[in-house]
Write a protein that holds these residues in place. Structure first.
Motif, mmCIF file in Angstrom:
data_model
loop_
_atom_site.group_PDB
_atom_site.id
_atom_site.type_symbol
_atom_site.label_atom_id
_atom_site.label_comp_id
_atom_site.label_asym_id
_atom_site.label_seq_id
_atom_site.Cartn_x
_atom_site.Cartn_y
_atom_site.Cartn_z
ATOM 1 N N LEU A 1 0.836 -1.202 0.000
ATOM 2 C CA LEU A 1 0.000 0.000 0.000
ATOM 3 C C LEU A 1 0.876 1.260 0.000
ATOM 4 C CD1 LEU A 1 -2.686 -1.131 2.603
ATOM 5 C CD2 LEU A 1 -2.999 -0.904 0.147
ATOM 6 N N ARG A 2 1.907 1.247 0.824
ATOM 7 C CA ARG A 2 2.793 2.412 0.871
ATOM 8 C C ARG A 2 3.533 2.602 -0.448
ATOM 9 N NH1 ARG A 2 7.791 3.413 1.076
ATOM 10 N NH2 ARG A 2 8.293 1.195 1.115
ATOM 11 N N LEU A 3 4.000 1.477 -1.029
ATOM 12 C CA LEU A 3 4.765 1.555 -2.279
ATOM 13 C C LEU A 3 3.909 2.132 -3.416
ATOM 14 C CD1 LEU A 3 7.488 0.843 -3.604
ATOM 15 C CD2 LEU A 3 6.494 -1.385 -4.195
ATOM 16 N N VAL A 4 2.657 1.677 -3.541
ATOM 17 C CA VAL A 4 1.769 2.161 -4.600
ATOM 18 C C VAL A 4 1.410 3.625 -4.360
ATOM 19 C CG1 VAL A 4 -0.509 1.911 -5.634
ATOM 20 C CG2 VAL A 4 0.876 -0.115 -5.151
ATOM 21 N N LYS A 5 1.123 3.969 -3.109
ATOM 22 C CA LYS A 5 0.715 5.333 -2.796
ATOM 23 C C LYS A 5 1.817 6.329 -3.114
ATOM 24 C CE LYS A 5 -1.254 8.157 0.951
ATOM 25 N NZ LYS A 5 -1.717 8.167 2.355
ATOM 26 N N GLN A 6 3.087 5.976 -2.823
ATOM 27 C CA GLN A 6 4.210 6.899 -3.042
ATOM 28 C C GLN A 6 4.760 6.846 -4.471
ATOM 29 O OE1 GLN A 6 7.137 5.921 -0.098
ATOM 30 N NE2 GLN A 6 5.913 6.628 1.640
ATOM 31 N N SER A 7 4.256 5.944 -5.300
ATOM 32 C CA SER A 7 4.837 5.776 -6.642
ATOM 33 C C SER A 7 4.485 6.926 -7.577
ATOM 34 C CB SER A 7 4.339 4.464 -7.258
ATOM 35 O OG SER A 7 2.942 4.541 -7.500
ATOM 36 N N GLY A 8 3.372 7.613 -7.327
ATOM 37 C CA GLY A 8 2.934 8.662 -8.245
ATOM 38 C C GLY A 8 2.052 8.136 -9.365
ATOM 39 N N PHE A 9 1.922 6.805 -9.502
ATOM 40 C CA PHE A 9 1.088 6.232 -10.549
ATOM 41 C C PHE A 9 -0.385 6.161 -10.125
ATOM 42 C CE2 PHE A 9 5.180 4.475 -11.917
ATOM 43 C CZ PHE A 9 5.116 4.743 -13.281
ATOM 44 N N PHE A 10 -0.664 6.093 -8.785
ATOM 45 C CA PHE A 10 -2.044 5.894 -8.329
ATOM 46 C C PHE A 10 -2.719 7.254 -8.129
ATOM 47 C CE2 PHE A 10 -5.445 3.465 -6.685
ATOM 48 C CZ PHE A 10 -6.054 4.250 -5.723
ATOM 49 N N ASP A 11 -3.929 7.389 -8.730
ATOM 50 C CA ASP A 11 -4.743 8.604 -8.637
ATOM 51 C C ASP A 11 -6.085 8.191 -8.045
ATOM 52 O OD1 ASP A 11 -5.372 11.394 -10.876
ATOM 53 O OD2 ASP A 11 -6.307 10.878 -8.976
ATOM 54 N N GLU A 12 -6.321 8.518 -6.759
ATOM 55 C CA GLU A 12 -7.509 8.066 -6.039
ATOM 56 C C GLU A 12 -8.793 8.530 -6.748
ATOM 57 O OE1 GLU A 12 -7.576 6.280 -3.191
ATOM 58 O OE2 GLU A 12 -9.715 6.371 -2.798
ATOM 59 N N GLY A 13 -8.855 9.834 -7.072
ATOM 60 C CA GLY A 13 -10.066 10.349 -7.709
ATOM 61 C C GLY A 13 -10.307 9.728 -9.075
ATOM 62 N N TRP A 14 -9.230 9.602 -9.854
ATOM 63 C CA TRP A 14 -9.355 9.005 -11.206
ATOM 64 C C TRP A 14 -9.839 7.563 -11.130
ATOM 65 C CZ3 TRP A 14 -7.392 4.934 -13.924
ATOM 66 C CH2 TRP A 14 -7.477 4.996 -15.298
ATOM 67 N N TYR A 15 -9.301 6.826 -10.133
ATOM 68 C CA TYR A 15 -9.626 5.393 -10.016
ATOM 69 C C TYR A 15 -11.093 5.202 -9.638
ATOM 70 C CZ TYR A 15 -9.077 0.504 -8.598
ATOM 71 O OH TYR A 15 -9.198 -0.844 -8.488
ATOM 72 N N VAL A 16 -11.584 5.990 -8.653
ATOM 73 C CA VAL A 16 -12.970 5.825 -8.199
ATOM 74 C C VAL A 16 -13.940 6.249 -9.300
ATOM 75 C CG1 VAL A 16 -14.667 6.639 -6.511
ATOM 76 C CG2 VAL A 16 -12.330 6.096 -5.781
ATOM 77 N N ASN A 17 -13.620 7.339 -10.013
ATOM 78 C CA ASN A 17 -14.507 7.778 -11.106
ATOM 79 C C ASN A 17 -14.502 6.771 -12.246
ATOM 80 O OD1 ASN A 17 -15.224 10.133 -9.755
ATOM 81 N ND2 ASN A 17 -13.537 11.314 -10.646
ATOM 82 N N ARG A 18 -13.357 6.178 -12.513
ATOM 83 C CA ARG A 18 -13.246 5.227 -13.633
ATOM 84 C C ARG A 18 -13.987 3.917 -13.314
ATOM 85 N NH1 ARG A 18 -9.445 4.627 -17.779
ATOM 86 N NH2 ARG A 18 -10.192 3.002 -19.190
ATOM 87 N N TYR A 19 -13.955 3.505 -12.028
ATOM 88 C CA TYR A 19 -14.578 2.227 -11.638
ATOM 89 C C TYR A 19 -15.551 2.516 -10.483
ATOM 90 C CZ TYR A 19 -10.341 0.780 -14.066
ATOM 91 O OH TYR A 19 -9.341 0.646 -14.962
ATOM 92 N N PRO A 20 -16.783 2.931 -10.767
ATOM 93 C CA PRO A 20 -17.738 3.330 -9.714
ATOM 94 C C PRO A 20 -18.123 2.191 -8.777
ATOM 95 C CG PRO A 20 -18.787 3.247 -11.878
ATOM 96 C CD PRO A 20 -17.335 3.109 -12.109
ATOM 97 N N ASP A 21 -17.924 0.915 -9.169
ATOM 98 C CA ASP A 21 -18.289 -0.198 -8.282
ATOM 99 C C ASP A 21 -17.357 -0.287 -7.085
ATOM 100 O OD1 ASP A 21 -16.419 -2.904 -9.507
ATOM 101 O OD2 ASP A 21 -16.313 -0.830 -10.206
ATOM 102 N N VAL A 22 -16.232 0.467 -7.093
ATOM 103 C CA VAL A 22 -15.288 0.422 -5.971
ATOM 104 C C VAL A 22 -15.963 0.959 -4.702
ATOM 105 C CG1 VAL A 22 -13.094 1.331 -5.103
ATOM 106 C CG2 VAL A 22 -13.294 0.580 -7.483
ATOM 107 N N GLU A 23 -16.765 2.026 -4.823
ATOM 108 C CA GLU A 23 -17.424 2.593 -3.659
ATOM 109 C C GLU A 23 -18.393 1.604 -3.023
ATOM 110 O OE1 GLU A 23 -17.356 7.300 -5.003
ATOM 111 O OE2 GLU A 23 -19.239 6.206 -4.911
ATOM 112 N N GLN A 24 -19.032 0.735 -3.833
ATOM 113 C CA GLN A 24 -19.983 -0.241 -3.311
ATOM 114 C C GLN A 24 -19.293 -1.335 -2.509
ATOM 115 O OE1 GLN A 24 -22.211 -1.697 -6.620
ATOM 116 N NE2 GLN A 24 -22.896 0.347 -7.283
#
Length: 597
Positions: free
Chosen positions: A504-527
């Motif tokens: 989790l730390r490695l992905v978060k600090q990599s700069g590749f993960f965008d929380e807002g982009w990911y949730v908007n792209r895959y709305p089933d994540v919130e469910q």
């Protein structure tokens, strides 16, 4: 214009029997009768000039040092018959012969011109890369050698240099040695020598066969003898409407009789060559008709397969609709989770059944692959026969090559479609059975402890992943089997869901993960009840979901199948190992690296 597809090896060309060698080099033009034959020395080379025009098919011919006209009018005569839209230019240092200019204007005004020009003026009048055939006539080789770099720049990608008086001790020998260095060449030794040097890299097949011979080979001597006999026939027989210029130069009637006998021998050899070429042409026509019939049959098979695939697409759409209804029903029954443990056990049994089915499909795939290899070997044998025909007749060879490529493409499409059809039906049946079982089990579910909610969400995502991979079956059947095989290993799958804090730390600090982009792209994540980072590390990466626009998870898993087989999160693998192994995060990065290199 095409680049030669076959180049004869020096050993193979030189050892060919005459009944095979002569038809391969034989062209109709080498048996023409010249309309103009004034110079007895150059007249021996007239069949070579005619043959070269037909073999090389130039669009622009340039002769330097045009004088008495034997070679000049040979080029004009050949271009008029073979390519009247071509251009023939002659340059002389002094005023050109008036009779030569008059005859050129009268007979070849539309394609030929003779000009007086210095070497510098001639170079200025010709664009770079515009000359296909450059003839260095007798007497001008020495000044041309001094400016060879400029003349070389005027030659096209299939440019050829023809050098008169190139034999040993002759004025053109030094230029011949200079030009031939590192290039394919051929020297006709008779009558002071006539050299052909291929300067351009792209040459037609007949010319490449001739240039493939090496000095001293029996085949080379045979070719020289054939062209010498044909040339002597040109010397012995007066051209149409004009007395032979060299007839008066014969010392006695015996020399003329000898030349005529040699010409008759050459004509007989030419007749044999023409018969052999006709036989080969008939074989090629027969092979072409067989190929056409085969193509028509394959077209019918293709239409049938396309109709079958359309029916399968409709069945897939019905299956998707059933799955949507199942999801809607399951969304209203989250309170019926008391028997979740029984459902998981049933799911594991279904996975075991699917694993067994996958093993059966893998065995069927290997069997189909062996059948495909057998067809490939048969096809390779047909291609080898096709290559033999291509060597014999150039025009028919192009057509047969196109048909062979079409046959190969259709055969591959047929095999691939048949494999996809069988695999698609099996997976649809397995998915339908799994869905029927899940519907029956969902009807008996009741409420269970709240802490089992996450396990139910995990099972839902696993079912969604199966359906997505079924939708991709038509495009990537082989990778689908590999990915489904990986899914069938429950011990690894459950292990991949346990994301460590370090991941989790490695992905978060990599700069590749965008929380807002990911949730908007895959709305089933919130469910799912999880945040985007945790969902991606546990499940999203293995499902081919991208963490952001800078990393393509699906492409990474397909490009590096060892990561998919290990059921690893693609971004975690890239950060820990892939970047050090020069693996790329996106197909755009692969394209950039390709263009940069």
């Amino acid at each position: 214009m095409t680049q030669s597809l076959q180049t004869p090896s020096s050993a193979g060309s030189g050892q060919m029997p005459s009944q095979t060698l002569i038809p391969q080099l034989s062209l109709q033009s080498m048996f023409w009768r010249p309309k103009f034959a004034k110079d007895p020395v150059w007249s021996v080379h007239l069949p070579v000039a005619f043959w070269l025009i037909e073999a090389q098919r130039p669009q622009r011919v340039v002769e330097l040092g045009t004088q008495e006209g034997t070679s000049w009018f040979a080029f004009c005569q050949a271009l008029e018959r073979l390519n009247p839209y071509a251009e023939c230019l002659g340059f002389t240092a002094g005023p050109p012969d008036a009779a030569l200019v008059e005859h050129t204007d009268a007979q070849y005004q539309e394609l030929a011109r003779v000009r007086q020009a210095s070497q510098a003026d001639a170079l200025e009048q010709l664009e770079e890369g515009s000359v296909d055939l450059l003839h260095v006539a007798p007497g001008v080789a020495k000044p041309i050698a001094k400016e060879w770099a400029h003349w070389q720049a005027r030659l096209s990608a299939r440019g050829v240099v023809l050098i008169s008086q190139a034999g040993p001790g002759q004025p053109g020998e030094a230029l011949y040695r200079q030009v031939r260095e590192g290039r394919a060449h051929f020297l006709f030794e008779q009558s002071q020598g006539l050299a052909i040097v291929a300067v351009g890299a792209q040459q037609y097949e007949s010319l490449e066969r001739l240039l493939g011979f090496q000095p001293g080979q029996p085949g080379m001597r045979l070719v020289q003898q054939v062209f010498q006999r044909l040339g002597l026939a040109c010397c012995a027989t007066p051209p149409s409407g004009r007395p032979a210029a060299q007839a008066g130069d014969r010392d006695d009637a015996e020399a003329i009789s000898t030349a005529r006998r040699q010409a008759e021998s050459a004509r007989r050899a030419a007749e044999l060559a023409r018969k052999e070429a006709e036989r080969v042409r008939c074989q090629a026509d027969s092979a072409r008709h067989d190929a056409e019939r085969r193509i028509a049959s394959l077209e019918q098979d293709k239409a049938h397969l396309e109709a079958t695939l359309q029916v399968r697409d409709q069945e897939q759409e019905t299956l998707r609709a059933s799955h949507r209804r199942l999801e809607e029903e399951r969304a209203t029954r989250f309170d019926e989770t008391a028997k979740l443990t029984e459902l998981l056990q049933a799911a594991e049994q279904a996975q075991a059944t699917a694993q067994a089915r996958i093993e059966e499909l893998e065995a069927a795939r290997r069997q189909a692959q062996e059948e495909g290899e057998r067809h490939a070997r048969d096809h390779t044998a047909l291609q080898q026969r096709h290559q033999v025909l291509k060597k014999q007749l150039e025009d028919q060879a192009r057509e047969l090559e196109q048909q062979a490529q079409q046959l190969e493409s259709l055969e591959a499409a047929r095999q691939k479609t048949a494999e996809q059809q069988a695999q698609q039906q099996d997976r649809l049946d397995a998915a339908e059975r799994a869905k029927v079982a899940l519907q029956g089990e969902n009807a008996t579910l009741h409420r269970q402890q709240q802490d089992r909610f996450d396990e139910l969400a995990e099972l839902t995502r696993m079912l969604e992943e199966k359906e997505r991979r079924l939708a991709e079956l038509n495009e990537k059947p082989k990778r689908l089997v590999d990915a489904f095989t990986t899914l069938g290993r429950p011990s690894k799958a459950r292990g991949s869901r346990r994301a460590s804090k370090e991941d989790l730390r490695l992905v978060k600090q990599s700069g590749f993960f965008d929380e807002g982009w990911y949730v908007n792209r895959y709305p089933d994540v919130e469910q799912s009840g999880m945040n985007g980072l945790e969902h991606f590390v546990k499940f999203g990466g293995q499902e081919g979901r991208s963490p952001g626009p800078a990393f393509d998870s699906q492409w990474y898993l397909l490009e590096y199948p060892d990561v998919a087989q290990a059921n690893l999160n693609p971004l975690v693998h890239y950060l820990r190992f892939g970047s050090n192994e020069d693996r790329l995060p996106t197909p755009e990065a692969w394209q950039g690296e390709k263009h940069g290199s």
